[in-house]
Design a protein around this motif. Structure first.
Motif, PDB file in Angstrom:
ATOM      1  N   VAL B  91     -10.292  -0.847  -8.580  1.00  0.00           N
ATOM      2  CA  VAL B  91      -9.778   0.503  -8.789  1.00  0.00           C
ATOM      3  C   VAL B  91      -8.345   0.592  -8.263  1.00  0.00           C
ATOM      4  O   VAL B  91      -7.440   1.093  -8.937  1.00  0.00           O
ATOM      5  CB  VAL B  91     -10.681   1.537  -8.085  1.00  0.00           C
ATOM      6  CG1 VAL B  91     -10.017   2.905  -8.042  1.00  0.00           C
ATOM      7  CG2 VAL B  91     -12.027   1.607  -8.798  1.00  0.00           C
ATOM      8  N   ALA B  92      -8.148   0.045  -7.057  1.00  0.00           N
ATOM      9  CA  ALA B  92      -6.818   0.098  -6.450  1.00  0.00           C
ATOM     10  C   ALA B  92      -5.795  -0.621  -7.324  1.00  0.00           C
ATOM     11  O   ALA B  92      -4.712  -0.096  -7.591  1.00  0.00           O
ATOM     12  CB  ALA B  92      -6.857  -0.539  -5.062  1.00  0.00           C
ATOM     13  N   GLU B  93      -6.148  -1.818  -7.796  1.00  0.00           N
ATOM     14  CA  GLU B  93      -5.210  -2.581  -8.625  1.00  0.00           C
ATOM     15  C   GLU B  93      -4.932  -1.877  -9.945  1.00  0.00           C
ATOM     16  O   GLU B  93      -3.821  -1.898 -10.457  1.00  0.00           O
ATOM     17  CB  GLU B  93      -5.773  -3.980  -8.895  1.00  0.00           C
ATOM     18  CG  GLU B  93      -5.718  -4.878  -7.679  1.00  0.00           C
ATOM     19  CD  GLU B  93      -6.492  -6.171  -7.888  1.00  0.00           C
ATOM     20  OE1 GLU B  93      -6.041  -7.194  -7.401  1.00  0.00           O
ATOM     21  OE2 GLU B  93      -7.566  -6.136  -8.543  1.00  0.00           O
ATOM     22  N   ASN B  94      -5.985  -1.254 -10.504  1.00  0.00           N
ATOM     23  CA  ASN B  94      -5.801  -0.500 -11.738  1.00  0.00           C
ATOM     24  C   ASN B  94      -4.795   0.616 -11.544  1.00  0.00           C
ATOM     25  O   ASN B  94      -3.864   0.775 -12.336  1.00  0.00           O
ATOM     26  CB  ASN B  94      -7.136   0.082 -12.202  1.00  0.00           C
ATOM     27  CG  ASN B  94      -7.822  -0.797 -13.229  1.00  0.00           C
ATOM     28  OD1 ASN B  94      -7.373  -0.887 -14.361  1.00  0.00           O
ATOM     29  ND2 ASN B  94      -8.885  -1.465 -12.812  1.00  0.00           N
ATOM     30  N   ILE B  95      -5.002   1.395 -10.496  1.00  0.00           N
ATOM     31  CA  ILE B  95      -4.136   2.557 -10.281  1.00  0.00           C
ATOM     32  C   ILE B  95      -2.715   2.125  -9.963  1.00  0.00           C
ATOM     33  O   ILE B  95      -1.749   2.752 -10.389  1.00  0.00           O
ATOM     34  CB  ILE B  95      -4.716   3.440  -9.159  1.00  0.00           C
ATOM     35  CG1 ILE B  95      -6.023   4.046  -9.642  1.00  0.00           C
ATOM     36  CG2 ILE B  95      -3.740   4.541  -8.770  1.00  0.00           C
ATOM     37  CD1 ILE B  95      -6.756   4.864  -8.609  1.00  0.00           C
ATOM     38  N   GLU B  96      -2.589   1.021  -9.241  1.00  0.00           N
ATOM     39  CA  GLU B  96      -1.250   0.574  -8.837  1.00  0.00           C
ATOM     40  C   GLU B  96      -0.520  -0.214  -9.921  1.00  0.00           C
ATOM     41  O   GLU B  96       0.620  -0.621  -9.725  1.00  0.00           O
ATOM     42  CB  GLU B  96      -1.352  -0.282  -7.565  1.00  0.00           C
ATOM     43  CG  GLU B  96      -1.669   0.525  -6.331  1.00  0.00           C
ATOM     44  CD  GLU B  96      -1.802  -0.364  -5.103  1.00  0.00           C
ATOM     45  OE1 GLU B  96      -1.230  -1.465  -5.123  1.00  0.00           O
ATOM     46  OE2 GLU B  96      -2.488   0.044  -4.161  1.00  0.00           O
ATOM     47  N   PHE B  97      -1.198  -0.407 -11.060  1.00  0.00           N
ATOM     48  CA  PHE B  97      -0.615  -1.266 -12.101  1.00  0.00           C
ATOM     49  C   PHE B  97       0.814  -0.853 -12.464  1.00  0.00           C
ATOM     50  O   PHE B  97       1.735  -1.659 -12.432  1.00  0.00           O
ATOM     51  CB  PHE B  97      -1.508  -1.240 -13.349  1.00  0.00           C
ATOM     52  CG  PHE B  97      -1.105  -2.224 -14.399  1.00  0.00           C
ATOM     53  CD1 PHE B  97      -1.574  -3.529 -14.374  1.00  0.00           C
ATOM     54  CD2 PHE B  97      -0.235  -1.865 -15.420  1.00  0.00           C
ATOM     55  CE1 PHE B  97      -1.205  -4.447 -15.336  1.00  0.00           C
ATOM     56  CE2 PHE B  97       0.153  -2.776 -16.384  1.00  0.00           C
ATOM     57  CZ  PHE B  97      -0.335  -4.064 -16.340  1.00  0.00           C
ATOM     58  N   ALA B 106       4.603  -2.351  -1.262  1.00  0.00           N
ATOM     59  CA  ALA B 106       3.162  -2.234  -1.066  1.00  0.00           C
ATOM     60  C   ALA B 106       2.783  -0.950  -0.327  1.00  0.00           C
ATOM     61  O   ALA B 106       1.817  -0.276  -0.677  1.00  0.00           O
ATOM     62  CB  ALA B 106       2.640  -3.453  -0.304  1.00  0.00           C
ATOM     63  N   GLY B 107       3.569  -0.609   0.686  1.00  0.00           N
ATOM     64  CA  GLY B 107       3.260   0.574   1.487  1.00  0.00           C
ATOM     65  C   GLY B 107       3.314   1.843   0.645  1.00  0.00           C
ATOM     66  O   GLY B 107       2.406   2.676   0.673  1.00  0.00           O
ATOM     67  N   ALA B 108       4.395   1.958  -0.120  1.00  0.00           N
ATOM     68  CA  ALA B 108       4.570   3.135  -0.971  1.00  0.00           C
ATOM     69  C   ALA B 108       3.480   3.195  -2.027  1.00  0.00           C
ATOM     70  O   ALA B 108       2.973   4.264  -2.360  1.00  0.00           O
ATOM     71  CB  ALA B 108       5.951   3.088  -1.629  1.00  0.00           C
ATOM     72  N   ARG B 109       3.101   2.005  -2.522  1.00  0.00           N
ATOM     73  CA  ARG B 109       2.050   1.930  -3.536  1.00  0.00           C
ATOM     74  C   ARG B 109       0.745   2.479  -2.986  1.00  0.00           C
ATOM     75  O   ARG B 109       0.058   3.257  -3.623  1.00  0.00           O
ATOM     76  CB  ARG B 109       1.841   0.474  -3.950  1.00  0.00           C
ATOM     77  CG  ARG B 109       2.817  -0.038  -4.957  1.00  0.00           C
ATOM     78  CD  ARG B 109       2.208  -1.157  -5.783  1.00  0.00           C
ATOM     79  NE  ARG B 109       1.500  -2.158  -5.013  1.00  0.00           N
ATOM     80  CZ  ARG B 109       1.992  -3.369  -4.718  1.00  0.00           C
ATOM     81  NH1 ARG B 109       3.185  -3.703  -5.097  1.00  0.00           N
ATOM     82  NH2 ARG B 109       1.263  -4.226  -4.043  1.00  0.00           N
ATOM     83  N   ARG B 110       0.433   2.025  -1.769  1.00  0.00           N
ATOM     84  CA  ARG B 110      -0.831   2.419  -1.164  1.00  0.00           C
ATOM     85  C   ARG B 110      -0.868   3.934  -0.976  1.00  0.00           C
ATOM     86  O   ARG B 110      -1.862   4.593  -1.251  1.00  0.00           O
ATOM     87  CB  ARG B 110      -1.029   1.697   0.163  1.00  0.00           C
ATOM     88  CG  ARG B 110      -2.465   1.787   0.648  1.00  0.00           C
ATOM     89  CD  ARG B 110      -2.735   0.990   1.909  1.00  0.00           C
ATOM     90  NE  ARG B 110      -1.821  -0.114   2.126  1.00  0.00           N
ATOM     91  CZ  ARG B 110      -0.924  -0.156   3.117  1.00  0.00           C
ATOM     92  NH1 ARG B 110      -0.836   0.868   3.966  1.00  0.00           N
ATOM     93  NH2 ARG B 110      -0.149  -1.195   3.285  1.00  0.00           N
ATOM     94  N   GLN B 111       0.259   4.462  -0.541  1.00  0.00           N
ATOM     95  CA  GLN B 111       0.337   5.897  -0.290  1.00  0.00           C
ATOM     96  C   GLN B 111       0.113   6.697  -1.579  1.00  0.00           C
ATOM     97  O   GLN B 111      -0.660   7.639  -1.621  1.00  0.00           O
ATOM     98  CB  GLN B 111       1.714   6.204   0.288  1.00  0.00           C
ATOM     99  CG  GLN B 111       1.759   7.522   1.015  1.00  0.00           C
ATOM    100  CD  GLN B 111       3.159   7.807   1.520  1.00  0.00           C
ATOM    101  OE1 GLN B 111       3.992   6.892   1.655  1.00  0.00           O
ATOM    102  NE2 GLN B 111       3.428   9.055   1.787  1.00  0.00           N
ATOM    103  N   ARG B 112       0.780   6.253  -2.645  1.00  0.00           N
ATOM    104  CA  ARG B 112       0.654   6.935  -3.942  1.00  0.00           C
ATOM    105  C   ARG B 112      -0.786   6.832  -4.439  1.00  0.00           C
ATOM    106  O   ARG B 112      -1.341   7.775  -4.994  1.00  0.00           O
ATOM    107  CB  ARG B 112       1.617   6.283  -4.939  1.00  0.00           C
ATOM    108  CG  ARG B 112       1.559   6.855  -6.341  1.00  0.00           C
ATOM    109  CD  ARG B 112       2.479   8.039  -6.511  1.00  0.00           C
ATOM    110  NE  ARG B 112       2.343   8.626  -7.830  1.00  0.00           N
ATOM    111  CZ  ARG B 112       1.958   9.872  -8.055  1.00  0.00           C
ATOM    112  NH1 ARG B 112       1.686  10.684  -7.063  1.00  0.00           N
ATOM    113  NH2 ARG B 112       1.862  10.339  -9.276  1.00  0.00           N
ATOM    114  N   ARG B 113      -1.392   5.652  -4.224  1.00  0.00           N
ATOM    115  CA  ARG B 113      -2.768   5.448  -4.677  1.00  0.00           C
ATOM    116  C   ARG B 113      -3.711   6.419  -3.972  1.00  0.00           C
ATOM    117  O   ARG B 113      -4.577   7.026  -4.595  1.00  0.00           O
ATOM    118  CB  ARG B 113      -3.175   3.997  -4.396  1.00  0.00           C
ATOM    119  CG  ARG B 113      -4.519   3.622  -4.941  1.00  0.00           C
ATOM    120  CD  ARG B 113      -5.332   2.823  -3.940  1.00  0.00           C
ATOM    121  NE  ARG B 113      -4.615   1.634  -3.476  1.00  0.00           N
ATOM    122  CZ  ARG B 113      -4.989   0.934  -2.426  1.00  0.00           C
ATOM    123  NH1 ARG B 113      -6.057   1.288  -1.726  1.00  0.00           N
ATOM    124  NH2 ARG B 113      -4.299  -0.113  -2.036  1.00  0.00           N
TER     125      ARG B 113
END
Lengths: 278, 584
Positions: B91-97, B106-113
């Protein structure tokens, strides 16, 4: 384990019985005979036969060329399967049928045909000769023959997997901003990777056992262009059954290890997916 | 405007799938494209997303022309019916695609996710694989994924199609909430009118590749302009009625119309009566609404909150009924009653009841029904089976009446049949057709459809009018015809040869005026062409250019009519609809 499991075919017990019987009669029994024949050889004789320089040279060619052929088919098989699955063009059915031709052709015929084309005075060989490229009677020719006869396996293994990759997935990736290469690398490749590995395995196994087509184009120089199956035949022609069996056992062992390794690799890949889930 | 479509057209194998669609969607608007399968709504959505190109027209997002911009550079988020999640990614990888593609840290990605997962109420599901989620959860992930890169436009292609009713409702609410929270312009494609009503700020109804009507859900439901929208948005009884100065006359009785119409001319009209606007009572006196007729209850179906009845009409209104919502033949009305009404008056099949109508809406369409007119009943009957006429009648859910005129075409002879010409009159194309056409037009036929024996459904309709007096009527008739055809509309402006240079500028303005009137007043999108020369000759030349064309021509003056149109009408190959509006 319970033998009462509902299914369409009559009875698990019956089908399981058939399975074990057939496997034993057709696969295990001859293999056992082979091992037995080799076992009757004295240990030092065995080592002498299987580790002779000529045998070692043939292993290198057999396994090297087979591996190379399978690798070539991995790439081009994917491209061919992609073309057949993704595009509509006149003559697609014909090309699709052509893929299976190497299955149907007697392998000796493929060998003779290849030799005619690639010999130093052949259709293509003639133009390669001045460039110093020799195909027939070298390891290149062997690889070529093995590539030809193992090609259908690679294509046919990948085709259904490619059909499964929905257009939607690529389109979804595209709307999310991914370029073509990115889509291929991150979406398509992971989806077809297991099928690709299967195709590689099948092609490799098929190439390893090939005999008919190779002997025509290889030239069969000991140490240089002699494949292991041919060496076995040579032993047989000299009525050295035990020596032939010894080489057979070595090949069998090698192949088994390689196939097992690839299978384990696939299983590991699958497990990793499932584990990532928890 | 967030999304602007201008005459977007897309063909597949020669036939238009999306036909001249123009549309403006405002900032933060939730727009629903509604239509049956094959209406072109999904193709239109894919064109907006950039996944399929267009053959004609322009697409702009936030004022930026993106007609030729690749999907990945359009900045849209798209959600598919079957989720289209990447199954080998969590799910995480899908959303961060989308973020990974854009090389976000990575940090910003995680936050947005985390933000997105909270938005779609899936916190803590990061490490699951799609296969481990339910359908509803998967679609939530798909929505989160589509929103990750903060697109300016969110596109949803039947996102609830694969879900069961309960989950569907829940997800609907989530999506509406997310849309409001982000204020993102959203287009949703669906074939489910209930879904459209529940979610839309505005609905656009598509059929046969054409955008038929647009409007707020309530307006479209209570005041549809077309038969298709009337019957597709909820159930409707379509009734052929007559508009009179006193109201809408259905059979023997007259009911007041829901809204005053500017058009006061007395003529046959198509009336829409919603099933919930029909009242049944024991007697005429017990009705609280306008009395229509008596009827016999044919069928009672209990559907939960509502009771659904089918009532066969007994007197007065018989043949006039056109469309039955379920396609059943016979003159019967569909009625729905609330629990409250059921308690007030219990009904059983076979019961004799009085029928009243609370509200009648009249469609503005000028084409109500067809009358096949020929010299003998046998010929009229044959004409009524002409393929194009029969097909049009089926698509318009209307009837074909027959009228025999033995004196057809005989100068000075009067009409043999009683009564005025009703609806559109059909005439077979044959020798002497021009005279017959003139004969009919002079005796009161207003819209005349001339049909060659084998003419089939056209792929292009040419529109022209001679005299401004017939412009509005011609456009209205053209719009009505084209709604039922998957054809391209072309307005052909023709000016006399000698004045080519002088009139060219003038002509261009006329074309643009015609186009905008067609668009504004009749919702009809058409192409425009300018030609110079004799009208009948130029039209014949244009018709000869391609097969499967039809001509609609507006006429205000019948002098020398037969003479001028002989070439087009006598033994002509093309169906032709003549719209005659004589100047008073």
């Amino acid at each position: 384990m319970s033998f009462r499991q509902p299914s369409v075919l009559p009875g698990f017990g019956l089908t399981f019985g058939f399975t074990t019987f057939f496997l034993s009669a057709i696969v295990l029994l001859p293999l056992a005979a082979l091992a037995l024949a080799a076992a009757s050889l004295h240990w030092s004789d065995f080592v002498h036969v299987v580790l002779s320089p000529r045998a070692l040279g043939s292993y290198r060619l057999s396994f090297g060329a087979s591996f190379l052929a399978a690798a070539i088919n991995l790439v081009f098989g994917l491209i061919i399967a992609w073309t057949l699955v993704r595009y509509e063009f006149p003559g697609r059915g014909l090309i699709d049928a052509l893929i299976d031709m190497p299955f149907a052709l007697p392998t000796a015929v493929s060998g003779i045909a290849l030799t005619t084309v690639f010999a130093h005075n052949g259709w293509i060989g003639r133009y390669l000769e001045p460039w110093g490229v020799k195909v027939a009677y070298t390891w290149v020719g062997v690889t070529l023959a093995l590539t030809l006869i193992s090609m259908p396996f690679a294509v046919r293994a990948v085709q259904p997997a490619l059909l499964e990759v929905q257009r939607d997935l690529e389109e979804a990736a595209e709307t999310l901003g991914a370029g073509r290469i990115y889509v291929f690398r991150r979406i398509i490749l992971p989806a077809v990777l297991p099928a690709l590995l299967t195709g590689f395995t099948l092609a490799f196994a098929r190439a390893l056992g090939e005999y008919g087509s190779v002997i025509f184009i290889a030239g069969n120089l000991p140490m240089k262009t002699e494949i292991t199956p041919l060496l076995i035949v040579i032993h047989l022609e000299e009525f050295d059954y035990h020596g032939a069996a010894a080489l057979g056992v070595v090949m069998l062992g090698f192949s088994f290890v390689v196939l097992l390794a690839i299978n384990l690799l696939q299983a590991w890949g699958r497990r990793r997916h499932v584990r990532a889930a928890h | 405007m967030s999304i602007t479509l201008d005459q977007v057209t897309k063909h597949y194998a020669g036939a238009p799938v999306v036909n001249d669609v123009s549309l403006d969607i405002g900032d933060g608007e939730f727009f629903v494209l509604l239509g049956p399968s094959g209406s072109g709504k999904s193709t239109l959505l894919r064109a907006i997303a950039g996944l399929s190109g267009v053959d004609h027209g322009r697409i702009a997002l936030h004022g930026r022309d993106v007609t030729h911009v690749a999907a990945r550079k359009r900045g849209v988020g798209l959600v598919f019916q079957n989720y289209a999640l990447f199954r080998h990614m969590t799910v995480a990888e899908n959303i961060e695609f989308a973020l990974r593609v854009r090389h976000m840290r990575a940090g910003a990605r995680r936050q947005r996710r985390q933000e997105l997962l909270r938005l779609v109420a899936l916190e803590g599901m990061d490490q699951r694989l799609p296969a481990q989620l339910s359908g509803g959860q998967q679609q939530r992930v798909a929505v989160a994924r589509a929103l990750a890169h903060k697109p300016e436009v969110l596109l949803l292609d039947e996102p609830f199609g694969a879900l069961d009713a309960k989950i569907r409702e829940e997800l609907r609410r989530t999506i509406r909430q997310v849309q409001r929270e982000l204020g993102i312009t959203t287009v949703l494609v669906t074939h489910d009118q209930e879904e459209a009503f529940a979610m839309a700020d505005r609905i656009g109804v598509m059929n046969l590749g054409r955008l038929l009507e647009m409007g707020a859900p309530h307006d479209l439901y209570s005041r549809p302009a077309t038969r298709f929208v009337a019957t597709f948005l909820g159930a409707a009884n379509l009734i052929l009625a007559r508009r009179t100065p006193d109201g809408i006359q259905m059979g023997a009785n007259t009911v007041a119309a829901a809204e005053r119409s500017a058009d006061v001319e007395e003529r046959e009209v198509v009336a829409v009566v919603r099933p919930e606007e029909v009242e049944v009572a024991a007697s005429r006196e017990a009705l609280s609404s306008g009395y229509l007729a008596r009827g016999v209850v044919a069928e009672v179906v209990f559907t939960g909150a509502l009771e659904s009845l089918r009532v066969r009409l007994e007197n007065g209104v018989q043949a006039p009924l056109l469309a039955q919502p379920d396609g059943a033949a016979g003159a019967s009305l569909l009625v729905t009653r609330t629990q409250h009404e059921q308690r007030g008056f219990e009904i059983h099949p076979g019961q004799d009841v009085a029928i009243g109508v609370r509200r009648v809406h009249v469609l503005p369409t000028p084409l109500s029904s067809f009358t096949a007119c020929a010299a003998s009943p046998a010929l009229a009957d044959a004409l009524s089976r002409q393929p194009l006429l029969a097909e049009l009648a089926v698509r318009m859910k209307t009837r074909i009446a027959m009228r025999a005129e033995p004196q057809l075409g005989v100068p000075e002879a009067a009409c043999a049949a009683d009564g005025p010409f009703v609806g559109t009159t059909a005439l077979a194309s044959q020798t002497d057709c021009a005279h017959r056409a003139e004969w009919l037009l002079r005796r009161g036929a207003q819209d005349l459809l001339v049909l060659p024996e084998h003419a089939a459904v056209p792929q292009r309709v040419l529109i022209h009018w001679m005299g401004e007096g017939s412009r509005s009527a011609t456009l209205a008739v053209s719009a009505s015809v084209l709604r039922h055809l998957s054809a391209e509309a072309v307005y052909v402006g023709i000016f006399p040869q000698q004045s080519a240079r002088v009139r060219a500028q003038h002509g261009m303005r006329d074309l643009l005026d015609a186009r905008s009137e067609a668009q504004l007043a009749h919702g009809l999108e058409m192409r425009t062409e300018l030609r110079f020369g004799d009208v009948a000759q130029e039209l014949a030349l244009r018709l000869a250019e391609a097969p499967a064309q039809m001509l609609i021509v507006g006429v205000t003056d019948l002098t020398r009519f037969a003479e001028r149109f002989r070439g087009l009408l006598d033994g002509g190959q093309w169906p032709m609809l003549i719209v005659y509006r004589g100047s008073p």
